[in-house]
Scaffold this motif. Sequence first.
Motif, mmCIF file in Angstrom:
data_model
loop_
_atom_site.group_PDB
_atom_site.id
_atom_site.type_symbol
_atom_site.label_atom_id
_atom_site.label_comp_id
_atom_site.label_asym_id
_atom_site.label_seq_id
_atom_site.Cartn_x
_atom_site.Cartn_y
_atom_site.Cartn_z
ATOM 1 N N ALA A 1 0.858 -1.184 0.000
ATOM 2 C CA ALA A 1 0.000 0.000 0.000
ATOM 3 C C ALA A 1 0.898 1.240 0.000
ATOM 4 C CB ALA A 1 -0.911 0.013 1.223
ATOM 5 N N PHE A 2 0.565 2.213 -0.853
ATOM 6 C CA PHE A 2 1.343 3.447 -0.975
ATOM 7 C C PHE A 2 0.371 4.616 -0.912
ATOM 8 C CE2 PHE A 2 3.692 6.492 -3.928
ATOM 9 C CZ PHE A 2 4.583 6.899 -2.938
ATOM 10 N N ARG A 3 0.622 5.557 0.015
ATOM 11 C CA ARG A 3 -0.350 6.624 0.219
ATOM 12 C C ARG A 3 0.322 7.934 0.593
ATOM 13 N NH1 ARG A 3 -1.919 4.282 6.001
ATOM 14 N NH2 ARG A 3 -0.544 5.624 7.251
ATOM 15 N N LEU A 4 -0.442 9.001 0.432
ATOM 16 C CA LEU A 4 -0.155 10.324 0.987
ATOM 17 C C LEU A 4 -1.313 10.655 1.922
ATOM 18 C CD1 LEU A 4 1.122 12.279 -2.121
ATOM 19 C CD2 LEU A 4 2.319 12.150 0.078
ATOM 20 N N ARG A 5 -0.998 10.991 3.168
ATOM 21 C CA ARG A 5 -2.067 11.241 4.128
ATOM 22 C C ARG A 5 -1.842 12.579 4.832
ATOM 23 N NH1 ARG A 5 -3.511 6.615 8.340
ATOM 24 N NH2 ARG A 5 -1.658 7.351 9.475
ATOM 25 N N ARG A 6 -2.902 13.359 4.859
ATOM 26 C CA ARG A 6 -2.870 14.624 5.600
ATOM 27 C C ARG A 6 -3.236 14.322 7.047
ATOM 28 N NH1 ARG A 6 -5.718 20.369 3.902
ATOM 29 N NH2 ARG A 6 -5.199 21.506 5.818
ATOM 30 N N GLU A 7 -2.269 14.559 7.932
ATOM 31 C CA GLU A 7 -2.457 14.332 9.359
ATOM 32 C C GLU A 7 -2.399 15.680 10.061
ATOM 33 O OE1 GLU A 7 0.384 11.458 10.679
ATOM 34 O OE2 GLU A 7 -0.188 9.968 9.166
ATOM 35 N N THR B 1 -4.994 25.488 0.400
ATOM 36 C CA THR B 1 -5.814 24.997 -0.715
ATOM 37 C C THR B 1 -6.150 23.525 -0.575
ATOM 38 O OG1 THR B 1 -3.836 24.478 -2.013
ATOM 39 C CG2 THR B 1 -4.784 26.680 -2.274
ATOM 40 N N GLY B 2 -5.395 22.804 0.275
ATOM 41 C CA GLY B 2 -5.645 21.387 0.464
ATOM 42 C C GLY B 2 -4.974 20.498 -0.564
ATOM 43 N N SER B 3 -4.269 21.089 -1.533
ATOM 44 C CA SER B 3 -3.627 20.276 -2.561
ATOM 45 C C SER B 3 -2.499 19.448 -1.964
ATOM 46 C CB SER B 3 -3.080 21.173 -3.677
ATOM 47 O OG SER B 3 -2.135 22.083 -3.150
ATOM 48 N N ALA B 4 -2.364 18.219 -2.437
ATOM 49 C CA ALA B 4 -1.363 17.294 -1.911
ATOM 50 C C ALA B 4 -0.100 17.361 -2.752
ATOM 51 C CB ALA B 4 -1.916 15.868 -1.917
ATOM 52 N N PRO B 5 1.051 17.049 -2.159
ATOM 53 C CA PRO B 5 2.277 16.975 -2.945
ATOM 54 C C PRO B 5 2.222 15.775 -3.895
ATOM 55 C CG PRO B 5 2.654 16.188 -0.713
ATOM 56 C CD PRO B 5 1.277 16.761 -0.732
ATOM 57 N N ARG C 1 -0.008 18.432 8.409
ATOM 58 C CA ARG C 1 1.175 17.888 7.764
ATOM 59 C C ARG C 1 0.783 16.797 6.768
ATOM 60 N NH1 ARG C 1 5.300 21.123 8.611
ATOM 61 N NH2 ARG C 1 6.723 19.410 8.062
ATOM 62 N N TRP C 2 1.586 16.668 5.692
ATOM 63 C CA TRP C 2 1.429 15.557 4.755
ATOM 64 C C TRP C 2 2.484 14.508 5.067
ATOM 65 C CZ3 TRP C 2 -2.504 14.517 1.673
ATOM 66 C CH2 TRP C 2 -3.340 15.548 1.243
ATOM 67 N N VAL C 3 2.042 13.244 5.162
ATOM 68 C CA VAL C 3 2.946 12.124 5.441
ATOM 69 C C VAL C 3 2.815 11.108 4.316
ATOM 70 C CG1 VAL C 3 3.558 10.265 7.042
ATOM 71 C CG2 VAL C 3 2.768 12.471 7.929
ATOM 72 N N GLN C 4 3.948 10.698 3.754
ATOM 73 C CA GLN C 4 3.959 9.683 2.698
ATOM 74 C C GLN C 4 4.368 8.354 3.322
ATOM 75 O OE1 GLN C 4 5.492 10.571 -1.380
ATOM 76 N NE2 GLN C 4 6.999 8.978 -0.912
ATOM 77 N N THR C 5 3.633 7.304 3.007
ATOM 78 C CA THR C 5 3.833 6.008 3.658
ATOM 79 C C THR C 5 3.790 4.875 2.651
ATOM 80 O OG1 THR C 5 2.798 6.781 5.710
ATOM 81 C CG2 THR C 5 2.896 4.408 5.389
ATOM 82 N N VAL C 6 4.650 3.880 2.851
ATOM 83 C CA VAL C 6 4.566 2.623 2.123
ATOM 84 C C VAL C 6 4.494 1.501 3.151
ATOM 85 C CG1 VAL C 6 7.099 2.473 1.914
ATOM 86 C CG2 VAL C 6 5.644 1.089 0.427
ATOM 87 N N HIS D 1 7.316 2.327 6.211
ATOM 88 C CA HIS D 1 8.229 3.461 6.227
ATOM 89 C C HIS D 1 7.434 4.737 5.982
ATOM 90 C CE1 HIS D 1 11.720 5.988 4.612
ATOM 91 N NE2 HIS D 1 12.027 5.710 5.858
ATOM 92 N N ASN D 2 7.622 5.724 6.860
ATOM 93 C CA ASN D 2 6.891 6.989 6.790
ATOM 94 C C ASN D 2 7.850 8.153 6.562
ATOM 95 O OD1 ASN D 2 4.066 6.114 7.739
ATOM 96 N ND2 ASN D 2 5.403 5.278 9.325
ATOM 97 N N LEU D 3 7.402 9.143 5.784
ATOM 98 C CA LEU D 3 8.190 10.334 5.505
ATOM 99 C C LEU D 3 7.316 11.575 5.624
ATOM 100 C CD1 LEU D 3 10.201 9.207 2.350
ATOM 101 C CD2 LEU D 3 11.220 9.906 4.523
ATOM 102 N N ASP D 4 7.821 12.582 6.320
ATOM 103 C CA ASP D 4 7.120 13.863 6.407
ATOM 104 C C ASP D 4 7.318 14.605 5.087
ATOM 105 O OD1 ASP D 4 6.394 16.568 6.890
ATOM 106 O OD2 ASP D 4 6.718 16.270 9.033
ATOM 107 N N ARG D 5 6.213 14.959 4.406
ATOM 108 C CA ARG D 5 6.300 15.666 3.131
ATOM 109 C C ARG D 5 5.964 17.154 3.272
ATOM 110 N NH1 ARG D 5 5.995 13.157 -1.681
ATOM 111 N NH2 ARG D 5 6.551 15.274 -2.358
#
Length: 512
Positions: free
Chosen positions: A49-55, A86-90, A58-63, A76-80
Amino acid sequence: MEIEYKFCIPSQRLAALQAAVLRGAHAQIRMEARYFDTADGALSSRGIAFRLRREGDRWVQTVKALGNGPLDREEHNLDRGQAHATGSAPEPQPELHADTVAGTRLLGALQAASGPLAETYGTEMDRVTRDIAFQGGVVEMALDTGRVIAHRGTPQEKEARICELELELKAGPLAGLAVVAARWATRHGLYLSTISKAERGERLLAPQWARPATKASPMKTSGSLRHFLDGRALQRAAVAHCLHQILGNASEIVEGGGHAEHVHQLRIGIRRLRTALRELAPLAPGAFNPAWEPPLVDVFQRLGQLRDQGQALQSIVADLRDAGAPVSDVCTTTNGAPGASAAAIVRTPAFQAALIELMAFAAQGRNAPAANGEDQALDAKDSRRMLQKRLRSLHAQVRHDVQDFAALPVEEQHRLRKRLKRLRYLAEFVAPALDAEGESFLASLQPALTALGRLGDERLAHTLYSKATATDPRAWFAVGWLAARQGLAVADCEKALAHIADMPRLRKAGKR
């Protein structure tokens, strides 16, 4: 690597659980996630599973990827960075996870994919977190409520409910996590599920989702043969192997998606686990908790009652119909699929508590300290000697009964079938250590088990149809047809049993 339990929450118990979670110091956060995959499902097909999540802000990218046991997973999690107004995701960047276990699997899957990443579904949920301290450690509790959404903003938009409680070990011994998990599960009627939020999204994307029943897969070594044959390591590996089959089918059943084959495969998983607990106990005396057995037996038997009038009679009903039976299904269950009744059985608190303990046992490493009351485990050499002796004993007992199978009482014939299953399962547990004849030996057992299973099903059907004659005279056709079949079924068993191969040897550690 994370070690955690995940539970589903019955809707009628949610309010009480929420109140209990909020009694301690806690934090609340809003989460919105976007999941990605390729058009050919390169990630989902590999359990990634690969996602971008707004927490919060902050945006966190996770696999995430599958781990080596029932409680662990690679993550593995990364702070993006901070979320914009605007709510747009990276843009997703898989390469940021390079040099991690989960990231390596992700990048490998993408290399084999036929197209680029694209958003597939999303989640919207509220999370309440709270730390629970126990002697020597801390568990993080996360209560998630919300929804999974697919085809967002289109006429085909679909959603599924999220209502889960996750308990993750942050510090301390694994046994402490299991105690906390069992306490909360029992108090609030929670039940284990291996169905992730990502999988719920995948189900919404599919036109007609039906997860196939989980069958037993071949055992594999997770290191050298010497480590595999170490008594304590083999016990844990075999329990984990059985739990994979049990949890996969139990999860479908408790969430209402299971059918007769899930019930059947769950019973096989429980039987295999009971065989492991019986046959492998001498490898590390005292390691297995005797309290695990009663709830396993209870659920196995109660599910068996469902199967007796369900899947077990399906092929016989078809044969009766072909033979011209006036009404051949008078004994089959007609009041709905077995899943509804099976769900209540699998959710039994004692069974869920046993699974929690078994998962913790299996998740412990090979070098984990001995459990309370556990004696010295056998090393690889002594384990091999003991297992070889037990395999030969079971094989000799089967061969003895095969010689005059037709003359054996029905009870003895049934006992032979159970003994043959134990022989098969024990041989499967040590399959990586069997010599070159191991695969052909295991293959030689299947025809005999199939024939014995058919004989047992026909005898059960004969009993059921005989009882049915009291209220439906049309059942007499089945009674007569099944009585005439007995001699042929016994002969089929004798023929198959005669072709069981010789017992192969276990290779010594270091031999190939």
